[in-house]
Write a protein that holds these residues in place. Structure first.
Motif, PDB file in Angstrom:
ATOM      1  N   SER A   5       0.842  -1.204   0.000  1.00 49.27           N
ATOM      2  CA  SER A   5       0.000   0.000   0.000  1.00 49.27           C
ATOM      3  C   SER A   5       0.877   1.253   0.000  1.00 49.27           C
ATOM      4  N   VAL A   6       2.023   1.192   0.697  1.00 51.49           N
ATOM      5  CA  VAL A   6       2.923   2.353   0.754  1.00 51.49           C
ATOM      6  C   VAL A   6       3.495   2.651  -0.636  1.00 51.49           C
ATOM      7  N   ILE A   7       3.981   1.615  -1.342  1.00 55.22           N
ATOM      8  CA  ILE A   7       4.590   1.894  -2.664  1.00 55.22           C
ATOM      9  C   ILE A   7       3.521   2.282  -3.677  1.00 55.22           C
ATOM     10  N   ALA A   8       2.336   1.650  -3.569  1.00 48.35           N
ATOM     11  CA  ALA A   8       1.273   1.978  -4.534  1.00 48.35           C
ATOM     12  C   ALA A   8       0.904   3.458  -4.431  1.00 48.35           C
ATOM     13  N   ALA A   9       0.895   3.977  -3.189  1.00 46.47           N
ATOM     14  CA  ALA A   9       0.559   5.393  -3.005  1.00 46.47           C
ATOM     15  C   ALA A   9       1.650   6.313  -3.545  1.00 46.47           C
ATOM     16  N   ARG A  10       2.830   5.742  -3.824  1.00 41.03           N
ATOM     17  CA  ARG A  10       3.955   6.551  -4.304  1.00 41.03           C
ATOM     18  C   ARG A  10       4.318   6.237  -5.754  1.00 41.03           C
ATOM     19  N   GLY A  11       3.400   5.566  -6.448  1.00 39.20           N
ATOM     20  CA  GLY A  11       3.576   5.395  -7.889  1.00 39.20           C
ATOM     21  C   GLY A  11       4.241   4.116  -8.350  1.00 39.20           C
ATOM     22  N   THR A  12       4.535   3.169  -7.428  1.00 37.92           N
ATOM     23  CA  THR A  12       5.084   1.875  -7.850  1.00 37.92           C
ATOM     24  C   THR A  12       3.970   0.832  -7.744  1.00 37.92           C
ATOM     25  N   PRO A  13       3.676   0.128  -8.829  1.00 41.06           N
ATOM     26  CA  PRO A  13       2.595  -0.861  -8.758  1.00 41.06           C
ATOM     27  C   PRO A  13       2.878  -1.940  -7.714  1.00 41.06           C
ATOM     28  N   ARG A  14       1.834  -2.353  -6.983  1.00 34.55           N
ATOM     29  CA  ARG A  14       2.024  -3.384  -5.953  1.00 34.55           C
ATOM     30  C   ARG A  14       2.430  -4.718  -6.574  1.00 34.55           C
ATOM     31  N   GLU A  15       2.232  -4.853  -7.891  1.00 38.17           N
ATOM     32  CA  GLU A  15       2.624  -6.093  -8.591  1.00 38.17           C
ATOM     33  C   GLU A  15       4.146  -6.279  -8.585  1.00 38.17           C
ATOM     34  N   HIS A  16       4.901  -5.252  -8.208  1.00 40.42           N
ATOM     35  CA  HIS A  16       6.352  -5.405  -8.180  1.00 40.42           C
ATOM     36  C   HIS A  16       6.822  -6.157  -6.937  1.00 40.42           C
ATOM     37  N   VAL A  17       5.938  -6.351  -5.966  1.00 45.35           N
ATOM     38  CA  VAL A  17       6.370  -6.991  -4.715  1.00 45.35           C
ATOM     39  C   VAL A  17       6.660  -8.471  -4.939  1.00 45.35           C
ATOM     40  N   ALA A  18       5.716  -9.186  -5.573  1.00 43.91           N
ATOM     41  CA  ALA A  18       5.877 -10.645  -5.717  1.00 43.91           C
ATOM     42  C   ALA A  18       7.155 -11.022  -6.471  1.00 43.91           C
ATOM     43  N   PRO A  19       7.476 -10.382  -7.626  1.00 49.38           N
ATOM     44  CA  PRO A  19       8.728 -10.743  -8.295  1.00 49.38           C
ATOM     45  C   PRO A  19       9.955 -10.518  -7.420  1.00 49.38           C
ATOM     46  N   SER A  20       9.938  -9.465  -6.605  1.00 47.35           N
ATOM     47  CA  SER A  20      11.137  -9.221  -5.788  1.00 47.35           C
ATOM     48  C   SER A  20      11.327 -10.359  -4.782  1.00 47.35           C
ATOM     49  N   LEU A  21      10.216 -10.981  -4.340  1.00 48.40           N
ATOM     50  CA  LEU A  21      10.342 -12.120  -3.417  1.00 48.40           C
ATOM     51  C   LEU A  21      10.892 -13.344  -4.171  1.00 48.40           C
ATOM     52  N   GLU A  22      10.421 -13.519  -5.401  1.00 50.47           N
ATOM     53  CA  GLU A  22      10.952 -14.640  -6.205  1.00 50.47           C
ATOM     54  C   GLU A  22      12.445 -14.457  -6.437  1.00 50.47           C
TER      55      GLU A  22
END
Ligand code: B12
Length: 259
Positions: free
Chosen positions: A82-99
């Motif tokens: 929610s923090v990154i989404a509010a700052r212009g980074t799609p939340r979809e970027h979280v899952a790849p970073s975990l992979e």
């Protein structure tokens, strides 16, 4: 997460820790290689912030590995998205970073330890993706009194006098400092936290609000009459690296006024 995770022993945790900086660098590079154009908006500081964010993921992964419990990391990931989404980074970027973190540790650790790290990351990723539409509820503050609305605007506007006047009116109305702290100051600070999370208040605003709230609380403490000391003592302190002392200050005020 229902089933517990496999834990990692002391030696494995040491290796995990030793690789944290490299892991954050490697995943930052992959994020930039994949989504670079989106991150241009953050300018030269972007990479540094990105590395700090990945390091924070590892900070939350650490207890999952040590104690075999994933939910705090999943809650953290929901909050982070929610923090990154509010700052212009799609939340979809979280899952790849975990992979990518899993891939990094799979290559760099002993097979058994690597299996535990990748399993924890994949479990957190899966639960995060499932929870995405319903993140864990944030802690609720006590019910706000009507005075809280004006107190909020005074903190956001940096209006020290108005904030102090609200406290004074509540005290004149016979309310105790602890009641005012619980039903005016605490809910307002939680709201300021939500506004920071939603990128509606900057860290500077958060600092200003805290400073005003803190001085209003000190003024309230000086105007209150404590009961006679009972001779008992308490030492309250933040854990290392955590600067959120104001809640402790409220607890200290209550202890002090209660003798
Ligand atoms: C003010 C504030 C700050 C101030 C803190 C100044 C200070 N001297 O305290 C500053 C600007 C420094 C700050 C910095 C950061 N903050 Co900050 N901050 C807040 C904010 C807005 C209010 C905190 C507060 O004072 N709340 C009011 C008090 C009264 O509530 P409380 O702490 O819950 O305490 C009550 C109870 O929990 C209980 N209690 C608490 N401790 C104890 C102990 C005992 C013994 C007992 C019995 C009871 C008890 O009693 C208290 C009274 O009822 C919160 C929002 C929030 N929801 O709280 C975010 C928040 C805590 N911050 C957050 C973040 C992310 C940060 C930063 C990383 C980034 C940033 N925003 O700048 C940095 C980290 C700094 C660090 N290294 O610690 C996040 C944390 C999210 C998470 N998942 O962990 C929050 C939740 C904001 C958000 N919604 O995202 N922050």
């Amino acid at each position: 997460m229902n089933a517990g995770l496999e834990t990692v022993g002391a030696e494995g945790l040491r290796r995990f820790d030793a690789l944290r900086t490299e892991a954050a660098d490697a995943v930052t590079e992959r994020l930039y290689a994949t989504y670079g154009p989106i991150y241009e908006q953050y300018g030269p500081r972007g990479r540094k912030t990105c590395r700090e964010d990945i390091a924070l993921h590892l900070e939350f992964l650490r207890p999952a590995l040590e104690f075999g419990v994933a939910p705090p990391m999943v809650d953290y990931l929901c909050w982070y998205a929610s923090v990154i989404a509010a700052r212009g980074t799609p939340r979809e970027h979280v899952a790849p970073s975990l992979e990518w973190l899993a891939a990094f540790y799979a290559e760099r650790m002993e097979p058994a330890e690597a299996a535990a790290v990748t399993a924890a990351l994949r479990a957190a990723r899966r639960d995060f993706l499932n929870a995405e539409t319903a993140p864990a509820a944030a802690p609720q503050a006590p019910d706000p009194w009507p005075e809280a609305a004006v107190f909020l605007s005074s903190l956001l506007a940096g209006d020290h006098r108005e904030a102090l006047a609200i406290m004074q009116r509540c005290t004149d109305g016979g309310r105790s400092l602890s009641e005012i702290e619980l039903h005016v100051v605490q809910p307002v600070l939680y709201q300021i936290g939500e506004k920071w999370q939603a990128n509606q208040v900057a860290v500077a605003g958060e600092h200003m609000a805290t400073a005003i709230a803190q001085s209003v609380m000190t003024a309230g403490l000086l105007r209150s009459t404590p009961v006679a000391p009972n001779g008992k003592r308490a030492l309250l302190a933040c854990v290392e690296g955590n600067d959120h002392a104001l809640g402790l200050r409220m607890v200290a005020d209550a202890f002090q006024l209660g003798g």
